[in-house]
Design a protein around this motif. Sequence first.
Motif, PDB file in Angstrom:
ATOM      1  N   PHE A  45       0.836  -1.200   0.000  1.00  0.00           N
ATOM      2  CA  PHE A  45       0.000   0.000   0.000  1.00  0.00           C
ATOM      3  C   PHE A  45       0.873   1.254   0.000  1.00  0.00           C
ATOM      4  O   PHE A  45       0.616   2.203  -0.747  1.00  0.00           O
ATOM      5  N   GLU A  46       1.909   1.260   0.840  1.00  0.00           N
ATOM      6  CA  GLU A  46       2.802   2.420   0.891  1.00  0.00           C
ATOM      7  C   GLU A  46       3.520   2.633  -0.439  1.00  0.00           C
ATOM      8  O   GLU A  46       3.701   3.773  -0.887  1.00  0.00           O
ATOM      9  N   ASP A  47       3.938   1.532  -1.072  1.00  0.00           N
ATOM     10  CA  ASP A  47       4.602   1.651  -2.374  1.00  0.00           C
ATOM     11  C   ASP A  47       3.663   2.272  -3.407  1.00  0.00           C
ATOM     12  O   ASP A  47       4.081   3.114  -4.217  1.00  0.00           O
ATOM     13  N   CYS A  48       2.394   1.870  -3.395  1.00  0.00           N
ATOM     14  CA  CYS A  48       1.415   2.449  -4.318  1.00  0.00           C
ATOM     15  C   CYS A  48       1.170   3.917  -3.991  1.00  0.00           C
ATOM     16  O   CYS A  48       1.054   4.755  -4.890  1.00  0.00           O
ATOM     17  N   LEU A  49       1.115   4.221  -2.705  1.00  0.00           N
ATOM     18  CA  LEU A  49       0.879   5.593  -2.260  1.00  0.00           C
ATOM     19  C   LEU A  49       1.998   6.515  -2.734  1.00  0.00           C
ATOM     20  O   LEU A  49       1.767   7.688  -3.053  1.00  0.00           O
ATOM     21  N   ASN A  50       3.209   5.972  -2.796  1.00  0.00           N
ATOM     22  CA  ASN A  50       4.380   6.770  -3.162  1.00  0.00           C
ATOM     23  C   ASN A  50       4.873   6.494  -4.581  1.00  0.00           C
ATOM     24  O   ASN A  50       6.024   6.782  -4.904  1.00  0.00           O
ATOM     25  N   ALA A  51       4.007   5.966  -5.424  1.00  0.00           N
ATOM     26  CA  ALA A  51       4.389   5.697  -6.818  1.00  0.00           C
ATOM     27  C   ALA A  51       4.877   6.975  -7.496  1.00  0.00           C
ATOM     28  O   ALA A  51       4.356   8.064  -7.229  1.00  0.00           O
TER      29      ALA A  51
END
Length: 229
Positions: A111-117
């Motif tokens: 989720f964090e990786d998607c949030l910081n794409a």
Amino acid sequence: MKSPKDINVLIGCETSGAMRDAFLARGFNAFSCDVLPADTPTNRHIQDDVRRVMHEGRWDLLCVMHPPCTRLCRAGQRWLYGPNKSHPKKLPKGRTWADMIAEFDEACALFEDCLNAPIPLRVIENPVMHKWAKERICDLPTPQIVQPWWFGEKAFKATGFYRMGGLPGLTATNKLTPPKHGTDEYKRWSAIFRAPPGPNRWKIRSKTFQGVADAAAHQWGNHALKVAA
């Protein structure tokens, strides 16, 4: 001025193609991506880890992500209490508490990786999260919570859209009147939550309704065109 076909849209963690096809119908150059194959054959699906694909550099403006929510939503909170007398709920067959914790950690990381794409306009879709997920995920924005019945769909499914980059919240397009609690119609609208146990339950519960997808493609697509102008 850019036209929709000039804007590459990444729909992450999707196999159904519902959101992808809604953007395609609006003329955008949209692709879905997931580690699983698409539900139906298409050349518009990338079978790969979205964390690699998001860094390819071609997604110059907009992405809509649907990372798995099983360990982040309120319904999944009960598996994280651990083996104690206060919460004797049995774990899923063949699973351990350590498995649940590991899957929770992985879900938060994704989720964090998607949030910081590395894409200017980003939306991450998930149901309402439980308290530990909210505490764990860094810089979690306040989501807009929508219901399918705001968009002409006879269904209940509280869905959170975590928006980054200045994307506006969705505006209801065809708000219906929900049926009274306890009626047969209410039960039909609650089919998502009443889905029986089974190997495809996760897919049923992760359904993207057409009315929601159409509103997202229209409203967020128009915002992307204004930003690109």
